[in-house]
Structure formats: structure tokens, C-alpha cells
Design a protein around this motif. Structure first.
Motif: not given
Length: 206
Positions: A95-107, A136-142
Motif C-alpha cells: 500500500l505504501a509503494e502504491f500510494t507513493l506511485r500515485l502521488i508521484s504521477t499526479n496530474n 485511488c486508481v479511479y480518482v487518479h484517472d478522472c
């Protein structure tokens, strides 16, 4: 990299989030050195992301601050859960790695703030880790305005369109085709209801 989540309980991290959420990216870029020296715990960890591109690094700081701020916004008065998050790290390594990946690729602006709300919801046992990742995947992509349409499905069926399909694929809706009368009834699924409640508690739909 998991330390970036464990320091949520640190007062320096709270100051970092509070100060940076109100700053524009250009202002962060202009004062990057002062920010880094003022919040060494956060900035030291963010250094793993440094690209050498000032504007990109400024966005990373802004997005990380928004994530932390989202966590802090979720905390009720005198909640002891924050210390638990800090002491135990709360999140699994996955979960930690997953969260950091999303933060670092936020757009998208303030996207990571919503991730912070969801991260706290996992700690509070409002959602599971798997539900957290799905949301989180949904939030990240929409886009935020698309997510706001979730309220249309609270208690009532709504017309089926592209956003309905999007919600359904994310597991946020239950859909039932009406054999005799025609049409499709769309209502919030259990996950959709949980997501709605988290968002609504932060006045996201107002």
C-alpha cells in the motif's frame, strides 16, 4: 520510501502541509531552497524523486503536501489514530509503494488531497486496502467534476451515460436492466456508498 507515510504523525509534517497547500506552484518553485531547509524530514525523503526539473519537483512537493493535508483534514478532535499511523506505519509495504506511485504521477490539482482522505479511511477501517486501491486508481484517472456526479445516484436511479459506465467499471454502481419496462436502474454499490460518505464528510459535493 515507506517513511514518507510514517512521518504523518510528525509536527514538522503538519507544518509542511499547512504551509504549502496555500502556496502556488510558482511560489514553491521560487522558495524551494527555503522550504527544503525548513522541512528537512519531508524534503529529505522527497529527494528520491528529484528530477532536476524545478517545476516538476515543485509539483511533487505541492502534491505531497496536499496528500498530508487530506489526512489531517480527516482526523476528528482528539483522535489517537494518527499516532498509530505514525508508529506502525499503518500501511503495508504494498500500500505504501502504491500510494507513493500515485502521488508521484499526479496530474490534476488537489487530486492527492482526496487520496489523503482515503488513506485515513483505511486506518479508520472504513474501507479495506483493496477498496482503497480501487478508489485511488479511479480518482487518479478522472476529473473532480466527474466524481461529483456520484451524488446523482444517492438513493435514486439516474440516466445511463458515459459517466455511469465509468462508475460501474470502477465498482461504484450496481446496474439492473429492467426487462419489462425497459431502461436501466443505476444505484450506488456498497463501495460507491462508502466512497460517497467519505467525500460527503469533506463537503466535496457542496
Amino acid at each position: 520510501m515507506g517513511n514518507i507515510l510514517k512521518i504523518i504523525g510528525n509536527d514538522s509534517t503538519k507544518d509542511f502541509a499547512k504551509d504549502l497547500v496555500s502556496m502556488g506552484t510558482q511560489e514553491i518553485l521560487k522558495n524551494y531552497s527555503d522550504i527544503a531547509s525548513g522541512f528537512p524530514i519531508v524534503s529529505g525523503i522527497v529527494a528520491i524523486w528529484k528530477t532536476g526539473l524545478g517545476i516538476h519537483d515543485a509539483f511533487l512537493l505541492k502534491d505531497l503536501a496536499n496528500f498530508y493535508y487530506g489526512v489531517y483534514e480527516s482526523i476528528p478532535v482528539e483522535d489517537k489514530l494518527l499516532s498509530k499511523i505514525a508508529e506502525e506505519g499503518h500501511a503495508s509495504d504494498l500500500l505504501a509503494e502504491f500510494t507513493l506511485r500515485l502521488i508521484s504521477t499526479n496530474n490534476k490539482p488537489n487530486q492527492t488531497r482526496v487520496l489523503g482522505w482515503l488513506f485515513y479511511a483505511v486506518a479508520a477501517n472504513e474501507i479495506t486496502e483493496e477498496e482503497y486501491m480501487r478508489l485511488c486508481v479511479y480518482v487518479h484517472d478522472c476529473f473532480a467534476n466527474d466524481i461529483r456526479r456520484l451524488k446523482e445516484f444517492k438513493g435514486e436511479e439516474a440516466n445511463k451515460d458515459f459517466i455511469t459506465d465509468s462508475f460501474f467499471r470502477a465498482g461504484l454502481l450496481d446496474m439492473k436492466d429492467m426487462i419489462w419496462t425497459g431502461g436501466t436502474i443505476c444505484t450506488l454499490s456498497l463501495l460507491g456508498t462508502k466512497f460517497y460518505q467519505i467525500l460527503n464528510s469533506h463537503e466535496f459535493f457542496d
